[in-house]
Write a protein that holds these residues in place. Structure first.
Motif, mmCIF file in Angstrom:
data_model
loop_
_atom_site.group_PDB
_atom_site.id
_atom_site.type_symbol
_atom_site.label_atom_id
_atom_site.label_comp_id
_atom_site.label_asym_id
_atom_site.label_seq_id
_atom_site.Cartn_x
_atom_site.Cartn_y
_atom_site.Cartn_z
ATOM 1 N N SER A 51 0.822 -1.213 0.000
ATOM 2 C CA SER A 51 0.000 0.000 0.000
ATOM 3 C C SER A 51 0.858 1.265 0.000
ATOM 4 C CB SER A 51 -0.933 0.001 1.211
ATOM 5 O OG SER A 51 -1.813 -1.106 1.180
ATOM 6 N N LEU A 52 1.900 1.271 0.842
ATOM 7 C CA LEU A 52 2.754 2.452 0.908
ATOM 8 C C LEU A 52 3.566 2.637 -0.370
ATOM 9 C CD1 LEU A 52 4.040 2.532 4.582
ATOM 10 C CD2 LEU A 52 2.193 3.795 3.522
ATOM 11 N N ASP A 87 3.628 5.901 -2.639
ATOM 12 C CA ASP A 87 4.863 6.547 -3.090
ATOM 13 C C ASP A 87 4.852 6.744 -4.600
ATOM 14 O OD1 ASP A 87 5.695 6.526 -0.482
ATOM 15 O OD2 ASP A 87 6.953 4.746 -0.677
ATOM 16 N N ALA A 88 4.379 5.709 -5.335
ATOM 17 C CA ALA A 88 4.326 5.808 -6.793
ATOM 18 C C ALA A 88 3.335 6.886 -7.234
ATOM 19 C CB ALA A 88 3.942 4.458 -7.390
ATOM 20 N N ALA A 89 2.183 6.984 -6.514
ATOM 21 C CA ALA A 89 1.191 7.998 -6.856
ATOM 22 C C ALA A 89 1.742 9.406 -6.599
ATOM 23 C CB ALA A 89 -0.091 7.769 -6.056
ATOM 24 N N LYS A 90 2.443 9.592 -5.482
ATOM 25 C CA LYS A 90 3.035 10.894 -5.189
ATOM 26 C C LYS A 90 4.094 11.256 -6.227
ATOM 27 C CE LYS A 90 2.331 10.650 -0.168
ATOM 28 N NZ LYS A 90 3.009 10.560 1.151
ATOM 29 N N GLU A 139 4.207 10.239 -9.349
ATOM 30 C CA GLU A 139 3.536 10.555 -10.600
ATOM 31 C C GLU A 139 2.893 11.949 -10.530
ATOM 32 O OE1 GLU A 139 2.291 10.103 -14.461
ATOM 33 O OE2 GLU A 139 3.689 8.885 -13.279
ATOM 34 N N LYS A 140 2.313 12.288 -9.366
ATOM 35 C CA LYS A 140 1.723 13.607 -9.186
ATOM 36 C C LYS A 140 2.768 14.696 -9.296
ATOM 37 C CE LYS A 140 -1.159 16.205 -5.932
ATOM 38 N NZ LYS A 140 -1.853 16.153 -4.615
ATOM 39 N N GLU A 141 3.925 14.471 -8.677
ATOM 40 C CA GLU A 141 5.009 15.439 -8.748
ATOM 41 C C GLU A 141 5.524 15.575 -10.183
ATOM 42 O OE1 GLU A 141 7.874 18.208 -7.522
ATOM 43 O OE2 GLU A 141 6.032 17.464 -6.591
ATOM 44 N N LYS A 142 5.555 14.476 -10.915
ATOM 45 C CA LYS A 142 6.000 14.506 -12.312
ATOM 46 C C LYS A 142 5.058 15.352 -13.160
ATOM 47 C CE LYS A 142 7.053 11.440 -16.199
ATOM 48 N NZ LYS A 142 7.104 10.022 -16.659
#
Length: 382
Positions: free
Chosen positions: A124-125, A129-132, A134-137
């Motif tokens: 889950s974490l 981390d991957a979602a954050k 991608e959002k930052e990208k």
């Protein structure tokens, strides 16, 4: 090597596996007797029949055999790896010197709740981390597009309006490559406690729903089936169950077993806990006796002050000018050298030395006092 798919002759494999089996014993098995009619149809039919795939049944009904496979055969096959994990966990927990019933209970908790929790929490974490990331990208891409649009709309960006002598090449807006980030390997601190509480709530709800859907009668049948060949001592198990019930009904009282009151040295190999040697606990005389026995010289000056702040140098004329904590530090310096010389143990920092070996007779008399301090700090009563 080629990429061809290997082919397996199932009939040959089954024949080889069962050629030395006792046919009478197999036929008299409880599950075979329940499924014998359906198995006979499957064996005689030329078409492929999968008891777990209803599309291959045609106009025949194999639901009875399907239920037996899911309820009695598949769980046992899938449970083998968990049983092995349970055995290893029980052996590990045995090092804590608990008895059989409590050891089994802890192993069950570890395998049923905690093992799957760690997999779920880490996965889950990592997704978070991957979602954050991608959002930052996407945020950086938007910023870069906005900068490009602004540069195109600005008059100074037109080549015809710029002087050749003052024209500066456009610098790249790309960010420097950062150090490679590794995947998260563990769940820590408050996040771990919060996720564990959430996981246990989910599991308890799932267990309650499963019990309600099966009904009380079916639950008793499952428990009886799983308990038929259990290895745990029945007498000890029943005694522990009664003990757990009685403990759950009475108010919690923090006590320490009387057999541990004799001497705390059995827990610490006869060592002194350095953090217990304070002014509040009356350690001055014991510390001075130890310093005298170790022949530690009195320092002429010492630095005092809070950590990470400017230190103040203080002149020392008498031993009474020192504080208990400073006496402990002097003993730790001597203990650090003694451990290296006599026991070949290396401590690079004084903070790593948590325990001291008493060398003077006076310090050895600190043991009963140390036990009282320990009980007071832990909030234990006799």
């Amino acid at each position: 090597m080629g990429q061809s798919t290997p082919k397996v002759n199932l009939r040959y494999c089954i024949t080889w596996l069962t050629e030395e089996a006792d046919l009478d014993t197999m036929q008299n098995h409880r599950l075979i007797q329940l499924m014998i009619d359906d198995l006979a149809i499957v064996a005689d039919d030329e078409s492929v029949i999968d008891l777990l795939d209803r599309s291959t049944w045609g106009d025949r009904d194999f639901s009875k055999s399907e239920a037996i496979i899911w309820n009695e055969i598949a769980p046992r096959a899938a449970h083998q790896q968990r049983v092995e994990n349970l055995v290893q966990t029980a052996g590990f927990l045995g090092q804590t010197h608990v008895e059989e019933a409590r050891r089994s209970a802890r192993a069950n908790i570890h395998c049923i709740f905690y093992r799957d929790f760690k997999i779920w929490a880490l996965d889950s974490l990592r997704k978070e981390d991957a979602a954050k990331k991608e959002k930052e990208k996407r945020r950086r891409q938007r910023q870069q597009q906005q900068r490009q649009q602004q540069s195109q709309q600005s008059p100074s960006a037109q080549p015809s309006q710029q002087s050749p002598s003052t024209h500066q090449p456009q610098q790249s807006s790309a960010r420097p490559k950062s150090r490679k980030q590794h995947k998260r390997q563990k769940v820590e601190k408050k996040k771990r406690l919060k996720m564990l509480s959430q996981w246990i709530d989910w599991k308890v709800d799932e267990i309650d729903e499963a019990r309600e859907s099966l009904g009380e009668t079916k639950m008793k049948e499952i428990v009886a089936t799983l308990s038929r060949d259990k290895k745990i001592s029945t007498e000890e198990n029943e005694a522990k169950v009664e003990q757990f019930k009685s403990a759950a009904e009475k108010p919690h009282e923090r006590t320490i077993d009387s057999k541990h009151l004799a001497d705390i040295t059995c827990w610490m190999d006869g060592l002194i806990v350095a953090s217990y040697l304070t002014k509040t606990n009356g350690a001055w005389d014991f510390l001075m006796a130890e310093i005298k026995h170790r022949r530690i010289n009195r320092p002429n000056k010492i630095e005092r002050g809070a950590k990470n702040k400017v230190k103040k140098t203080v002149q020392i004329k008498e031993w009474t000018d020192l504080k208990e904590a400073e006496l402990v530090t002097l003993i730790k310096v001597h203990e650090q050298a003694r451990l290296l010389r006599e026991e070949n143990k290396v401590f690079s920092k004084l903070e790593e030395i948590k325990y001291l070996k008493p060398l003077s007779q006076k310090m050895k008399q600190w043991m009963p006092k140390q036990l009282e301090v320990y009980k007071k700090r832990k909030g234990l009563s006799t």
